[in-house]
Design an enzyme around this catalytic site. Structure first.
Site, PDB file in Angstrom:
ATOM      1  N   SER A 139       0.871  -1.178   0.000  1.00  0.00           N
ATOM      2  CA  SER A 139       0.000   0.000   0.000  1.00  0.00           C
ATOM      3  C   SER A 139       0.907   1.227   0.000  1.00  0.00           C
ATOM      4  O   SER A 139       2.101   1.115   0.338  1.00  0.00           O
ATOM      5  CB  SER A 139      -0.834  -0.015   1.288  1.00  0.00           C
ATOM      6  OG  SER A 139      -1.413   1.241   1.533  1.00  0.00           O
ATOM      7  N   TYR A 152      -1.433  -1.546  10.900  1.00  0.00           N
ATOM      8  CA  TYR A 152      -1.653  -1.738   9.456  1.00  0.00           C
ATOM      9  C   TYR A 152      -0.490  -1.143   8.654  1.00  0.00           C
ATOM     10  O   TYR A 152       0.088  -1.801   7.786  1.00  0.00           O
ATOM     11  CB  TYR A 152      -2.977  -1.102   9.023  1.00  0.00           C
ATOM     12  CG  TYR A 152      -3.230  -1.218   7.535  1.00  0.00           C
ATOM     13  CD1 TYR A 152      -3.578  -2.447   6.975  1.00  0.00           C
ATOM     14  CD2 TYR A 152      -3.097  -0.120   6.680  1.00  0.00           C
ATOM     15  CE1 TYR A 152      -3.792  -2.575   5.612  1.00  0.00           C
ATOM     16  CE2 TYR A 152      -3.306  -0.237   5.311  1.00  0.00           C
ATOM     17  CZ  TYR A 152      -3.660  -1.463   4.784  1.00  0.00           C
ATOM     18  OH  TYR A 152      -3.860  -1.587   3.425  1.00  0.00           O
TER      19      TYR A 152
HETATM   20  N1  NAP Z   1      -8.819  -0.660  -0.454  1.00  0.00           N
HETATM   21  C1  NAP Z   1      -7.768   0.113  -0.285  1.00  0.00           C
HETATM   22  O1  NAP Z   1      -7.883   1.353  -0.150  1.00  0.00           O
HETATM   23  C2  NAP Z   1      -6.391  -0.485  -0.273  1.00  0.00           C
HETATM   24  C3  NAP Z   1      -5.292   0.382  -0.487  1.00  0.00           C
HETATM   25  C4  NAP Z   1      -4.013  -0.149  -0.475  1.00  0.00           C
HETATM   26  C5  NAP Z   1      -3.829  -1.499  -0.278  1.00  0.00           C
HETATM   27  N2  NAP Z   1      -4.898  -2.323  -0.076  1.00  0.00           N
HETATM   28  C6  NAP Z   1      -4.644  -3.741   0.152  1.00  0.00           C
HETATM   29  O2  NAP Z   1      -5.283  -4.479  -0.869  1.00  0.00           O
HETATM   30  C7  NAP Z   1      -5.530  -5.807  -0.414  1.00  0.00           C
HETATM   31  C8  NAP Z   1      -6.956  -6.190  -0.759  1.00  0.00           C
HETATM   32  O3  NAP Z   1      -7.839  -5.410  -0.002  1.00  0.00           O
HETATM   33  P1  NAP Z   1      -9.223  -4.864  -0.574  1.00  0.00           P
HETATM   34  O4  NAP Z   1      -9.143  -3.412  -0.613  1.00  0.00           O
HETATM   35  O5  NAP Z   1      -9.592  -5.602  -1.795  1.00  0.00           O
HETATM   36  O6  NAP Z   1     -10.163  -5.229   0.668  1.00  0.00           O
HETATM   37  P2  NAP Z   1     -11.359  -6.303   0.822  1.00  0.00           P
HETATM   38  O7  NAP Z   1     -12.380  -6.077  -0.230  1.00  0.00           O
HETATM   39  O8  NAP Z   1     -11.740  -6.225   2.270  1.00  0.00           O
HETATM   40  O9  NAP Z   1     -10.673  -7.701   0.502  1.00  0.00           O
HETATM   41  C9  NAP Z   1      -9.904  -8.418   1.421  1.00  0.00           C
HETATM   42  C10 NAP Z   1      -9.797  -9.853   0.929  1.00  0.00           C
HETATM   43  O10 NAP Z   1      -9.013 -10.571   1.883  1.00  0.00           O
HETATM   44  C11 NAP Z   1      -9.730 -11.748   2.242  1.00  0.00           C
HETATM   45  N3  NAP Z   1      -9.438 -12.107   3.632  1.00  0.00           N
HETATM   46  C12 NAP Z   1      -9.624 -11.351   4.733  1.00  0.00           C
HETATM   47  N4  NAP Z   1      -9.286 -12.049   5.833  1.00  0.00           N
HETATM   48  C13 NAP Z   1      -8.879 -13.269   5.395  1.00  0.00           C
HETATM   49  C14 NAP Z   1      -8.430 -14.438   6.051  1.00  0.00           C
HETATM   50  N5  NAP Z   1      -8.322 -14.501   7.386  1.00  0.00           N
HETATM   51  N6  NAP Z   1      -8.103 -15.517   5.301  1.00  0.00           N
HETATM   52  C15 NAP Z   1      -8.234 -15.469   3.947  1.00  0.00           C
HETATM   53  N7  NAP Z   1      -8.646 -14.396   3.273  1.00  0.00           N
HETATM   54  C16 NAP Z   1      -8.973 -13.312   3.993  1.00  0.00           C
HETATM   55  C17 NAP Z   1     -11.205 -11.398   2.075  1.00  0.00           C
HETATM   56  O11 NAP Z   1     -11.968 -12.565   1.782  1.00  0.00           O
HETATM   57  P3  NAP Z   1     -12.856 -13.399   2.821  1.00  0.00           P
HETATM   58  O12 NAP Z   1     -13.599 -12.433   3.671  1.00  0.00           O
HETATM   59  O13 NAP Z   1     -13.708 -14.222   1.911  1.00  0.00           O
HETATM   60  O14 NAP Z   1     -11.879 -14.234   3.584  1.00  0.00           O
HETATM   61  C18 NAP Z   1     -11.153 -10.526   0.841  1.00  0.00           C
HETATM   62  O15 NAP Z   1     -11.195 -11.331  -0.318  1.00  0.00           O
HETATM   63  C19 NAP Z   1      -5.225  -5.794   1.087  1.00  0.00           C
HETATM   64  O16 NAP Z   1      -3.958  -6.367   1.305  1.00  0.00           O
HETATM   65  C20 NAP Z   1      -5.216  -4.304   1.434  1.00  0.00           C
HETATM   66  O17 NAP Z   1      -4.395  -4.042   2.543  1.00  0.00           O
HETATM   67  C21 NAP Z   1      -6.177  -1.839  -0.082  1.00  0.00           C
END
Ligand code: NAP
Length: 264
Positions: A139, A152
């Site tokens: 990130s 985080y």
């Molecule tokens: N959104 C942002 O602004 C942003 C910015 C920078 C970086 N990121 C990074 O991008 C990545 C994806 O995040 P996102 O934004 O797409 O958020 P999200 O929609 O909340 O997706 C998170 C994913 O991780 C899975 N997950 C969560 N806990 C888990 C566990 N214990 N075991 C297996 N899978 C798990 C969830 O699936 P289940 O619930 O089905 O397990 C979901 O598919 C993350 O690493 C986040 O830190 C996000």
């Protein structure tokens, strides 16, 4: 032997968009997350739309025993993973000492430990096979300390540093390592982390997950070390290097505070 891209956290948000972008490129997929129904319908949809093989594995990656089971299954199976996308991640927000420790530990288990173990196990298999590619999702948070989201931000700094180190270590073995550092993206991440995304949306600061996924795949094809989608976002690490650290901490806390739930 057919090859597969394994994507963690493929059931929603960025992981789902990455799965679609890779399927569009003709990649066979192994989708991993906890929500069975979401994975099942995505695997079905992607295999029908793009004529690829899309498998899924339900696994709570923050549970070390379950992660061990998944790794053993992958090691004993016939399927060769030539692309690992470590995308699954969660966030926590608020005063660190006031948070539920269980959730903070889950963050470390998922964002740091599961990602590292998968890099270790699948990276090892890639070395044996003479090549492969790893994409870790960090990130913009990786470049600075993040008061009010300290755990985080620290976890993402770890992901950035590990990825850069592994990139150098594994290059002689034909394994390419990239790290994606997006700014804020419009996904359920905010809701799941008990953060408000409206202040970011109001200022048009939320990127589209499909767009970020497209740029990530393009960055992978070019074997970029650090992929930062968006020119404004690319300026941030440069500015952070010049700014005094105390000022960075102050501004970051000021930016995060309006995202906390109102009662905080
Ligand atoms: N959104 C942002 O602004 C942003 C910015 C920078 C970086 N990121 C990074 O991008 C990545 C994806 O995040 P996102 O934004 O797409 O958020 P999200 O929609 O909340 O997706 C998170 C994913 O991780 C899975 N997950 C969560 N806990 C888990 C566990 N214990 N075991 C297996 N899978 C798990 C969830 O699936 P289940 O619930 O089905 O397990 C979901 O598919 C993350 O690493 C986040 O830190 C996000």
């Amino acid at each position: 032997m057919p090859t597969y891209a394994l994507i963690t956290g493929a059931s929603s948000g960025l992981g789902l968009a990455l799965a679609e972008a890779l399927a569009r490129k003709g990649r066979n997929l192994i989708l991993v997350a906890r929500q069975r129904e979401a994975l099942e319908s995505l695997a079905c949809e992607l295999s029908q739309r793009f004529g690829i093989e899309a498998l899924f594995r339900v696994c709570d990656l923050a549970e070390p025993m379950r992660l061990t089971g998944l790794i053993q299954e992958l090691e004993q199976g016939e399927r060769h993973i030539d692309l690992l996308v470590n995308n699954a991640g969660i966030g926590t927000a608020g005063l660190f000492v006031e948070q539920d420790w269980g959730r903070e530990q889950e963050l470390i288990e998922l964002n740091i430990l599961a990602l590292s173990r998968l890099c270790h196990a699948i990276g090892n298999s890639m070395v044996q096979h003479g090549g492969g590619q790893i994409l870790n999702i960090a990130s913009l948070a990786a470049f600075q300390p993040g008061p009010l989201m300290s755990n985080y931000f620290a976890s993402k700094a770890y992901v950035l540093s590990l990825s850069e180190g592994l990139r150098h270590e594994l290059a002689p073995y034909g394994v390419k390592v990239s790290v994606l550092c997006p700014g804020p993206v419009a996904t359920p991440f905010f809701r799941n982390s008990l953060l408000r995304s409206e202040p970011l949306a109001r200022h048009k600061l939320l990127a589209d997950p499909e767009e970020v996924a497209l740029l990530a795949v393009r960055g992978l094809e070019k074997n970029r070390a650090i992929i930062i989608p968006g020119w404004r976002n690319r300026l941030i690490p440069l500015l952070l290097r010049l700014a005094p650290r105390a000022l960075v901490r102050h501004i970051t806390a000021k930016t995060i505070r309006p995202l906390l739930p109102r009662q905080a």
